[in-house]
Every structure is written in structure tokens, then in C-alpha cells.
Design an enzyme around this catalytic site. Structure first.
Site, PDB file in Angstrom:
ATOM      1  CB  CYS A 248      -7.624 -31.548   2.810  1.00 41.85           C
ATOM      2  SG  CYS A 248      -7.749 -31.541   1.017  1.00 41.85           S
TER       3      CYS A 248
ATOM      4  CB  CYS B  56      -8.530 -34.637   0.747  1.00 37.60           C
ATOM      5  SG  CYS B  56      -7.247 -33.511   0.243  1.00 37.60           S
ATOM      6  CG  ASP B  57     -10.071 -36.229   4.040  1.00 40.31           C
ATOM      7  OD1 ASP B  57      -9.642 -36.964   3.145  1.00 40.31           O
ATOM      8  OD2 ASP B  57      -9.365 -35.795   4.966  1.00 40.31           O
TER       9      ASP B  57
END
Ligand SMILES: Cc1cc2nc3c(=O)[nH]c(=O)nc-3n(C[C@H](O)[C@H](O)[C@H](O)COP(=O)(O)OP(=O)(O)OC[C@H]3O[C@@H](n4cnc5c(N)ncnc54)[C@H](O)[C@@H]3O)c2cc1C
Lengths: 108, 311
Positions: free
Chosen positions: B131, B134-135
Site C-alpha cells: 500500500c 499508506c507507507d
């Protein structure tokens, strides 16, 4: 509410030198899965009051501590006991799983 | 006893629950630990009708959840762990919690597929990710690989290229299957490089990702390449492991019969867990609606049959 806000500045005093174990919730404003975990962490803070302190650490504002502990994905939750990280979970988890982690950290 | 238990809280499950509650069916949504489903992991959704400027994936899911709860759906944020679908009423477990239901709608969606190479599993969240939204920020000025060749691989590459020092897309074939427009965007980006006919065979590093073994499929040559992050975008697999007694196809998708029925009468399905063709939020929502209406019809029919036998 979680007990307190952890920063790079207060990390040593409030977490590493804490008498009680501390659960640190590494999060950031833009992190969507963090929003799944946050309310659960707040509940844990209430249920474990006195047994464990719960702190939230914004990784955007405090990159140093996150970096030191190898946080590369959030949400990451870590329990610190006597200055050491004893338990870590990465990614969104349910309440049962998080309770288990805290119980294990307290027992171990 | 519930009239309906819906497993999963993505667009399919929440839409189904809006319909079942409005039909006065007592509804429990076992929504999963990761409630909201795949759209919680993305940013702007530009193709869900009704939002001319687009809507943030998590906002869309938050809205669907509110709408479902507004109509009386109960939402449990835990995973369904096992069930007995062999006799009516069905018995469902979420950990040690037990529920009974006359009907079930399975909408457990799909999760990212991993590479399944040595060194990967223990480094998920330590440099291995599925992701980018997300990261990505943990890879500021770092070097990252993306594995995959579809739209989602291009999208992840573009997100990462905003922050990373360099991004290399590693793909097994000699051409991408991503749409023209996405390929173009990736190819025009100065920070994005390409490695075709190649695959990662092992991930290494002290506690985190530090390098990967990359094999050239044509020559068989294996090189160890230093890297800080590996983003896997090679598609999704349906979440069907936990449904004992429910028939699956060869690829693990739930096998659908006429109108969203599974092989078990009274158990229905909707969304990415059965749909290998479209995999869109709006189609998942549409399937959720259809499955809910079928459930309603089926319950009404059972009611009539019971009346008939009683008389
Ligand atoms: C990064 C990304 C971007 C995307 N962008 C778009 C886009 O712009 N437009 C678009 O139309 N589509 C987009 N999609 C696709 C879209 O998200 C999916 O098609 C859609 O979410 C499918 O809905 P679903 O309800 O079938 O499944 P999912 O969204 O996968 O939801 C399944 C739910 O079931 C839960 N679950 C799984 N196992 C269990 C269990 N054992 N017990 C209880 N619950 C369980 C999961 O936690 C999850 O909440 C995107 C997908 C991704 C990954």
C-alpha cells in the site's frame, strides 16, 4: 483520550524511563488504517488504566523515534517495558488481538 | 437469531445491509477487523457516480457505514472465523462470539497478493508493503521497487515517485498490461525506471529490507540489488479460506449460481469475493444490492413454504 502525546523530545523520559509499561501508537494524519486502530487504542487506555500508559506518536512530526525503532508502516503499536520494546504489531488489528498483545507484554 | 448476517463491510457488504435493513430484516454485519475494505487503502475515487469531483475512498466508506447504521444495521468489527453452513439456521463464529442466522451474504472481498518468496513475510511492514498511499512517506529519499505490471503498479509507482529517490518497476513480462494512460504517466516520470522480464526471488536484510535477489527470466542471471522498500502490486486473492462447505472455483473465488446463490441454499455472495471480471466499487455495491434483494425474496419464499406445510 489516550494518556499523552509522545514526541522525540519526551520519548526518553516518558517512555523509556517510565515505571509502568507504555503502549505507543505510531500514527499519522494521512494514514487511513490508523483511524481503524485509534478508537480501539483509546478503549484500551481506559480498560488498562493504572496498568499501562498509552501514548500516541505522530510519525510526521517525530521521525527520529520512528526511524530508530524501524517503523516503516503504520499503524504500528509497540509496548515498551523497562526501556525496551517487548511487543510490536504492524497493521490494523482487532481489539481482541490488541488486548492479547498487551496482556502478553504485561505478563512477560 | 438474525434474518441475515453479512460477512464483510466493503462496498458490497454495506450496500447489502442498507437494503436488508430497509426491508426490515434483522441484520448483523460481521465487518471484519479491517472494516471498510479495499477503498480504505486508497485516496481519490474518481469513478463512483454521484461525486463529480471524486471522493476520498475512506470518506466514501465512512458514509456507507453511517447510512447502513442509520437504517439499523449492527456492525461488529471482528473477523468471521468459522461457520456451520450444513444446517438451518446457520451458526457463525467471530472468535468466541457465536451467532445464528437464517441467511448469510458473503462479501469478504479480496486482499493483496504477496510474492511468496523467502524473506518476504517477516519483512511485511519492515520495507515490504502492498500500500503505497499508506507507507510511501517512510521511503522519502530512499530507493524502492514496485512489482507488477497493471494499473495499480503504475499508480503505486507514481505515488512513491513523489517522495522516493528512485522507483523501479519490476515486471515478469516484456510489456505492461496497465492502461495506456497509466503507462504513459509512469514512463514520463523522470524518477521511474523499468526492469522487464525480471522477478524477485528473495528479499534480504538485517531486520528490514536492504536488498533483493532479482532474476532475469530470459538469461536466468540473478543479481543482488540494494533496495529499501518493495511494494507488491501483483493483484488480489479472494478471501475465501474460512468458508467451509461453500464451493469455490479453481482460483478460489466463490462459485455463483443463478442470481448470487452459492451452492448452499440461503447463503448468498456479492462483490470481489466472487467477481473476477469487474472488481470496482460500484459493481461491488451493485452486486451487494442484488444479493440483498435475492435474500429477501428467498426468505419470503421460505416463509410461504412453511405456511403451506403447516396447513
Ligand atoms: C488501492 C486500491 C484502489 C482502488 N481504487 C478504485 C477506484 O478508484 N474505483 C473503483 O471502483 N474501485 C477501486 N478499487 C477496487 C474496489 O476497492 C473494490 O472493487 C471494492 O472495494 C470491492 O468491494 P467488496 O465489498 O467486494 O470487497 P472489499 O472492499 O475487499 O471488502 C471486503 C471486506 O470484508 C472483510 N473481510 C474479509 N475477510 C473477512 C472475515 N473473515 N470476516 C469478516 N470480514 C472479512 C474485509 O476486512 C473488508 O472489510 C481499488 C482497490 C484498491 C486496492
Amino acid at each position: 483520550m489516550a494518556d499523552f502525546v509522545v514526541t522525540d523530545q519526551n520519548f526518553e523520559a516518558e517512555v523509556l524511563k517510565s515505571e509502568t509499561p507504555v503502549l505507543v501508537d505510531f500514527w499519522a494524519e494521512w494514514c487511513q488504517p490508523c483511524k481503524i486502530v485509534s478508537p480501539i487504542v483509546e478503549e484500551l487506555a481506559k480498560e488498562y488504566a493504572g496498568k499501562i500508559k498509552v501514548g500516541k506518536m505522530d510519525v510526521d512530526e517525530n521521525p527520529q523515534t520512528a526511524g530508530n525503532y524501524g517503523v516503516m508502516s503504520i499503524p504500528t503499536l509497540m509496548v515498551f517495558k523497562n526501556g525496551q520494546p517487548v511487543k510490536t504489531t504492524i497493521g490494523a488489528q482487532g481489539k481482541d488481538a490488541l488486548k492479547r498483545m498487551v496482556d502478553e507484554a504485561l505478563a512477560g | 437469531m438474525y434474518d441475515v448476517i453479512i460477512i464483510g463491510s466493503g462496498p458490497a457488504g454495506l450496500t447489502a445491509s442498507i437494503y436488508t435493513t430497509r426491508a426490515n430484516l434483522k441484520t448483523l454485519v460481521i465487518g471484519g477487523v479491517k472494516w471498510g475494505g479495499q477503498l480504505m487503502l486508497t485516496t481519490l475515487v474518481e469513478n463512483f457516480p454521484g461525486f463529480p469531483e471524486g471522493i476520498q475512498g475512506p470518506d466514501l466508506m465512512e458514509n456507507m457505514r453511517k447510512q447502513a447504521e442509520h437504517h439499523g444495521a449492527e456492525l461488529l468489527l471482528e473477523d468471521f472465523t468459522k461457520g456451520d453452513f450444513s444446517k438451518q439456521p446457520f451458526t457463525l463464529f467471530a472468535g468466541d462470539k457465536q451467532f445464528q442466522a437464517k441467511t448469510v451474504i458473503i462479501t469478504s472481498g479480496a486482499d493483496a497478493k504477496w510474492l511468496n518468496v523467502p524473506g518476504e513475510k517477516e519483512r511485511i511492514g519492515r520495507g515490504v508493503s502492498s500500500c503505497a498511499t499508506c507507507d510511501a512517506m517512510f521511503f522519502r529519499n530512499k530507493n524502492v521497487f514496485i512489482v507488477g505490471g497493471g494499473d495499480s503498479a503504475m499508480e503505486e509507482a507514481l505515488v512513491l515517485a513523489n517522495v522516493a529517490a528512485s522507483v523501479t518497476i519490476i515486471h515478469r513480462r516484456d510489456a505492461f498490461r496497465a492502461s495506456e494512460i497509466m503507462q504513459q504517466r509512469a514512463k514520463e516520470h523522470p524518477k521511474i525506471n523499468f526492469l522487464f522480464n525480471s522477478e524477485i526471488t528473495e528479499i534480504k536484510g538485517e531486520g528490514r529490507v536492504q536488498s533483493a535477489l532479482v532474476k532475469n527470466i530470459e538469461t536466468g542471471e540473478v543479481k543482488e540489488m540494494p533496495v529499501d522498500g518493495i511494494f507488491v502490486a501483483i493483484g488480489h486473492i479472494p478471501n475465501t479460506k474460512v468458508f467451509e462447505g461453500i464451493e469455490l472455483d479453481e482460483q478460489g473465488y466463490i462459485k455463483v449460481r443463478d442470481h448470487y446463490h452459492t451452492n448452499v441454499p440461503g447463503v448468498f455472495t456479492a462483490g470481489d469475493v466472487h467477481d473476477r471480471s469487474y472488481r470496482q466499487a460500484v459493481t461491488a455495491a451493485g452486486f451487494g444490492c442484488a444479493a440483498a434483494l435475492e435474500t429477501e425474496r428467498w426468505l419470503a419464499m421460505q416463509g410461504k413454504e412453511a405456511e403451506f406445510t403447516a396447513n
